[in-house]
Design a protein around this motif. Structure first.
Motif, PDB file in Angstrom:
ATOM      1  N   ALA A  49       0.986  -1.129  -0.247  1.00 25.44           N
ATOM      2  CA  ALA A  49       0.346  -0.196  -0.026  1.00 25.44           C
ATOM      3  C   ALA A  49       0.622   1.060   0.183  1.00 25.44           C
ATOM      4  O   ALA A  49       0.638   2.514  -1.131  1.00 25.44           O
ATOM      5  CB  ALA A  49      -1.100   0.306   0.927  1.00 25.44           C
ATOM      6  N   ASP A  50       2.051   0.841   0.470  1.00 31.83           N
ATOM      7  CA  ASP A  50       2.838   2.175   0.685  1.00 31.83           C
ATOM      8  C   ASP A  50       3.330   2.942  -0.385  1.00 31.83           C
ATOM      9  O   ASP A  50       3.457   3.608  -0.799  1.00 31.83           O
ATOM     10  CB  ASP A  50       3.686   2.238   1.965  1.00 31.83           C
ATOM     11  CG  ASP A  50       2.965   2.953   3.311  1.00 31.83           C
ATOM     12  OD1 ASP A  50       1.555   2.804   3.221  1.00 31.83           O
ATOM     13  OD2 ASP A  50       3.663   1.350   4.524  1.00 31.83           O
ATOM     14  N   ARG A  51       3.902   1.429  -1.359  1.00 33.18           N
ATOM     15  CA  ARG A  51       4.599   1.603  -2.441  1.00 33.18           C
ATOM     16  C   ARG A  51       3.516   1.988  -3.403  1.00 33.18           C
ATOM     17  O   ARG A  51       4.165   3.011  -4.809  1.00 33.18           O
ATOM     18  CB  ARG A  51       5.173  -0.088  -2.666  1.00 33.18           C
ATOM     19  CG  ARG A  51       6.657   0.291  -2.603  1.00 33.18           C
ATOM     20  CD  ARG A  51       6.883  -1.221  -3.148  1.00 33.18           C
ATOM     21  NE  ARG A  51       6.744  -2.598  -2.219  1.00 33.18           N
ATOM     22  CZ  ARG A  51       6.050  -3.758  -3.197  1.00 33.18           C
ATOM     23  NH1 ARG A  51       7.601  -4.257  -3.677  1.00 33.18           N
ATOM     24  NH2 ARG A  51       5.787  -4.850  -2.436  1.00 33.18           N
ATOM     25  N   LEU A  52       2.253   1.623  -3.488  1.00 29.90           N
ATOM     26  CA  LEU A  52       1.015   2.346  -4.295  1.00 29.90           C
ATOM     27  C   LEU A  52       0.942   3.682  -4.017  1.00 29.90           C
ATOM     28  O   LEU A  52       1.103   4.608  -5.750  1.00 29.90           O
ATOM     29  CB  LEU A  52       0.387   1.282  -4.064  1.00 29.90           C
ATOM     30  CG  LEU A  52       0.212   0.158  -5.048  1.00 29.90           C
ATOM     31  CD1 LEU A  52      -0.574  -0.557  -4.337  1.00 29.90           C
ATOM     32  CD2 LEU A  52       0.497   0.740  -6.587  1.00 29.90           C
ATOM     33  N   GLY A  53       1.193   3.857  -2.924  1.00 31.43           N
ATOM     34  CA  GLY A  53       1.226   5.693  -2.645  1.00 31.43           C
ATOM     35  C   GLY A  53       2.142   6.390  -2.958  1.00 31.43           C
ATOM     36  O   GLY A  53       1.638   7.680  -3.334  1.00 31.43           O
ATOM     37  N   ARG A  54       3.262   5.920  -2.702  1.00 32.82           N
ATOM     38  CA  ARG A  54       3.819   7.112  -3.208  1.00 32.82           C
ATOM     39  C   ARG A  54       4.636   6.772  -4.612  1.00 32.82           C
ATOM     40  O   ARG A  54       5.071   8.298  -4.630  1.00 32.82           O
ATOM     41  CB  ARG A  54       5.784   6.320  -2.419  1.00 32.82           C
ATOM     42  CG  ARG A  54       6.119   6.129  -0.862  1.00 32.82           C
ATOM     43  CD  ARG A  54       7.470   6.266  -0.840  1.00 32.82           C
ATOM     44  NE  ARG A  54       7.640   4.841  -0.748  1.00 32.82           N
ATOM     45  CZ  ARG A  54       8.731   4.773  -2.108  1.00 32.82           C
ATOM     46  NH1 ARG A  54       9.288   5.404  -2.523  1.00 32.82           N
ATOM     47  NH2 ARG A  54       9.185   3.433  -2.534  1.00 32.82           N
ATOM     48  N   TYR A  55       3.942   6.110  -5.444  1.00 33.68           N
ATOM     49  CA  TYR A  55       4.454   6.537  -7.158  1.00 33.68           C
ATOM     50  C   TYR A  55       3.101   6.380  -7.754  1.00 33.68           C
ATOM     51  O   TYR A  55       2.955   6.648  -8.884  1.00 33.68           O
ATOM     52  CB  TYR A  55       4.533   5.081  -7.882  1.00 33.68           C
ATOM     53  CG  TYR A  55       6.139   4.666  -6.644  1.00 33.68           C
ATOM     54  CD1 TYR A  55       7.020   4.761  -8.444  1.00 33.68           C
ATOM     55  CD2 TYR A  55       6.743   3.850  -5.854  1.00 33.68           C
ATOM     56  CE1 TYR A  55       8.396   5.191  -8.072  1.00 33.68           C
ATOM     57  CE2 TYR A  55       8.365   3.860  -6.328  1.00 33.68           C
ATOM     58  CZ  TYR A  55       9.113   4.102  -6.885  1.00 33.68           C
ATOM     59  OH  TYR A  55      10.290   3.689  -7.051  1.00 33.68           O
ATOM     60  N   ASP A  56       1.566   7.009  -6.708  1.00 32.10           N
ATOM     61  CA  ASP A  56       0.619   7.400  -7.470  1.00 32.10           C
ATOM     62  C   ASP A  56       0.763   8.249  -8.477  1.00 32.10           C
ATOM     63  O   ASP A  56       0.383   8.570  -9.469  1.00 32.10           O
ATOM     64  CB  ASP A  56      -0.458   7.644  -6.533  1.00 32.10           C
ATOM     65  CG  ASP A  56      -2.074   7.559  -7.194  1.00 32.10           C
ATOM     66  OD1 ASP A  56      -1.990   6.592  -7.861  1.00 32.10           O
ATOM     67  OD2 ASP A  56      -2.222   8.565  -6.938  1.00 32.10           O
ATOM     68  N   VAL A  57       1.163   9.560  -7.789  1.00 32.00           N
ATOM     69  CA  VAL A  57       1.583  10.956  -8.852  1.00 32.00           C
ATOM     70  C   VAL A  57       2.225  10.828 -10.080  1.00 32.00           C
ATOM     71  O   VAL A  57       2.253  11.196 -10.864  1.00 32.00           O
ATOM     72  CB  VAL A  57       1.300  12.467  -7.640  1.00 32.00           C
ATOM     73  CG1 VAL A  57       1.619  12.898  -8.956  1.00 32.00           C
ATOM     74  CG2 VAL A  57       0.415  12.156  -6.874  1.00 32.00           C
ATOM     75  N   TYR A  58       3.681   9.663  -9.882  1.00 37.77           N
ATOM     76  CA  TYR A  58       5.057   9.360 -10.513  1.00 37.77           C
ATOM     77  C   TYR A  58       4.411   9.005 -11.634  1.00 37.77           C
ATOM     78  O   TYR A  58       3.906   9.529 -12.665  1.00 37.77           O
ATOM     79  CB  TYR A  58       6.087   9.110  -9.836  1.00 37.77           C
ATOM     80  CG  TYR A  58       6.855   8.481 -10.457  1.00 37.77           C
ATOM     81  CD1 TYR A  58       7.686   9.445 -11.147  1.00 37.77           C
ATOM     82  CD2 TYR A  58       6.704   7.357 -10.552  1.00 37.77           C
ATOM     83  CE1 TYR A  58       8.631   9.035 -11.530  1.00 37.77           C
ATOM     84  CE2 TYR A  58       8.250   6.361 -11.601  1.00 37.77           C
ATOM     85  CZ  TYR A  58       9.028   7.408 -12.288  1.00 37.77           C
ATOM     86  OH  TYR A  58      10.031   6.812 -12.940  1.00 37.77           O
ATOM     87  N   GLN A  59       3.159   8.065 -11.580  1.00 36.71           N
ATOM     88  CA  GLN A  59       2.894   7.102 -12.687  1.00 36.71           C
ATOM     89  C   GLN A  59       1.828   7.939 -13.413  1.00 36.71           C
ATOM     90  O   GLN A  59       2.441   8.311 -14.655  1.00 36.71           O
ATOM     91  CB  GLN A  59       1.992   6.667 -11.698  1.00 36.71           C
ATOM     92  CG  GLN A  59       1.216   4.915 -12.752  1.00 36.71           C
ATOM     93  CD  GLN A  59       0.367   4.116 -12.373  1.00 36.71           C
ATOM     94  OE1 GLN A  59      -0.582   4.194 -10.594  1.00 36.71           O
ATOM     95  NE2 GLN A  59      -0.431   2.982 -12.852  1.00 36.71           N
ATOM     96  N   LYS A  60       0.757   9.041 -12.465  1.00 39.62           N
ATOM     97  CA  LYS A  60      -0.211   9.475 -13.415  1.00 39.62           C
ATOM     98  C   LYS A  60       0.729  10.710 -14.329  1.00 39.62           C
ATOM     99  O   LYS A  60       0.276  10.738 -15.197  1.00 39.62           O
ATOM    100  CB  LYS A  60      -0.537   9.905 -12.451  1.00 39.62           C
ATOM    101  CG  LYS A  60      -2.343  11.349 -13.576  1.00 39.62           C
ATOM    102  CD  LYS A  60      -2.994  11.534 -11.916  1.00 39.62           C
ATOM    103  CE  LYS A  60      -4.630  12.713 -12.595  1.00 39.62           C
ATOM    104  NZ  LYS A  60      -3.888  13.172 -13.944  1.00 39.62           N
ATOM    105  N   LEU A  61       1.477  10.992 -13.481  1.00 41.30           N
ATOM    106  CA  LEU A  61       2.746  12.324 -14.292  1.00 41.30           C
ATOM    107  C   LEU A  61       3.146  11.995 -15.709  1.00 41.30           C
ATOM    108  O   LEU A  61       3.070  12.392 -16.662  1.00 41.30           O
ATOM    109  CB  LEU A  61       3.509  13.158 -13.708  1.00 41.30           C
ATOM    110  CG  LEU A  61       3.750  13.862 -14.243  1.00 41.30           C
ATOM    111  CD1 LEU A  61       2.888  15.423 -14.506  1.00 41.30           C
ATOM    112  CD2 LEU A  61       5.196  14.557 -12.811  1.00 41.30           C
ATOM    113  N   LEU A  62       3.589  10.702 -15.510  1.00 42.91           N
ATOM    114  CA  LEU A  62       4.192   9.566 -16.841  1.00 42.91           C
ATOM    115  C   LEU A  62       3.416   9.442 -18.219  1.00 42.91           C
ATOM    116  O   LEU A  62       3.479   9.746 -18.801  1.00 42.91           O
ATOM    117  CB  LEU A  62       4.769   8.804 -16.693  1.00 42.91           C
ATOM    118  CG  LEU A  62       6.502   8.584 -15.812  1.00 42.91           C
ATOM    119  CD1 LEU A  62       7.129   7.029 -15.234  1.00 42.91           C
ATOM    120  CD2 LEU A  62       7.452   8.535 -16.978  1.00 42.91           C
TER     121      LEU A  62
END
Length: 311
Positions: A49-62
């Protein structure tokens, strides 16, 4: 001494630090004909859950910038990303230095480091920190003789390879020095195991700069403090390694040069909050890097394999 000399030579050989850039203009690139979706490997050692949370905005921005689907590959441990690279199931990953070494070896060199995260002071290194409970009677590495040691992951530089290499360099055999040792499954799990008195000590990675009471500026301890999982007053650091080169942003070497250039431009223009999320703490942007900066970790993995066969 070998590690310190290698880091110095790598620093002298590295090109000038990249300057911040404007975010690339949104739009689909030519490389999208080959890369139908951008798959990002996420190392283990942290709950899902924490890994997904950290990368959520990064994923969307890419995804918004390059207009291709972006998928996150959740590896159970460090070795999972190495295997995914070898199987060409991921294109990109932000790795630890030892995970990069494992990946490079697993995929016969089909991995290329592009950038390395800088610390607040502009350096590109961190340290391994051995910790015990603050109420423990252990105050030094010497006091750990015959005690229980929690390693993080066999593919971790700070959580396994570097501490063992430095112990051997100091004339200490890490296989016989401790009364008991084992793998906790990641840096978070090791801290929890020590706090719960399942082990006497563990090792995590930290920038080693900044506010010690907050877990320093960046690293495994800082991430746990920020998530409310750890109060640094409950731990005492008893040993620190020599500087370790920060882990790189890695792509598959067989991908188009234009894709690599776009990834460099995107990360150099990344908003600070996104940068801090994926690098786990505060920092100061990126610097270019190259394979030679991580050869030492390949050598350490090979040496560790030889030691295992000799046991």
């Amino acid at each position: 001494m070998m590690l310190r000399r290698h880091l110095l030579l790598a620093s002298l050989a590295a090109p000038a630090l990249a300057r911040a850039q404007d975010m690339p203009t949104p739009g689909k690139r030519d490389w999208a004909a080959q890369i139908l979706q951008l798959r990002i490997g996420l190392l283990g050692g942290e709950n899902e859950a924490d890994r997904l949370g950290r990368y959520d905005v990064y994923q969307k921005l890419l995804q918004d910038t390059f207009q291709v689907p972006v998928r996150l590959y959740m590896a159970a441990d460090y070795g999972g990303v190495a295997q995914a690279f070898a199987a060409r199931q991921v294109e990109l990953s932000y790795m630890s230095p030892a995970a990069y070494a494992a990946t490079w070896m697993e995929c016969d060199g089909n991995a290329e480091p592009l950038l390395v995260a800088k610390e607040e002071d502009g350096s590109t290194s961190y340290v391994a920190a051995m910790y015990v409970r603050a109420d423990s009677d252990i105050h030094s590495l010497e006091d750990m003789r015959g005690r229980a040691m929690a390693w993080g992951d066999p593919n971790s530089a700070s959580g396994y390879l570097i501490p063992r290499a430095e112990m051997r360099a100091a004339g200490i055999n890490p296989d016989t020095y401790f009364g008991r040792s084992g793998f906790a499954g990641g840096y978070e799990q090791a801290v929890v195991a020590v706090l719960q008195k399942q082990y006497d000590a563990g090792v995590s990675w930290t920038s080693g700069v900044g506010d010690a009471s907050r877990g320093y500026s960046r690293g495994g301890l800082r991430a746990m403090v920020d998530k409310g999982m750890l109060n640094m007053a409950d731990l005492r650091i008893i040993w620190r390694s020599q500087p370790i080169q920060n882990g790189p942003l890695v792509v598959r070497k067989d991908l188009p040069a234009s894709f690599k250039q776009d990834m460099i431009a995107f990360h150099n223009a990344m908003p600070q909050d996104v940068y801090r999320a994926i690098t786990r703490g505060t920092g100061n942007g990126w610097a270019p890097t190259q394979h030679s900066a991580y050869q030492i970790f390949i050598d350490l993995r090979r040496a560790e394999a030889v030691n295992r066969r000799a046991r």
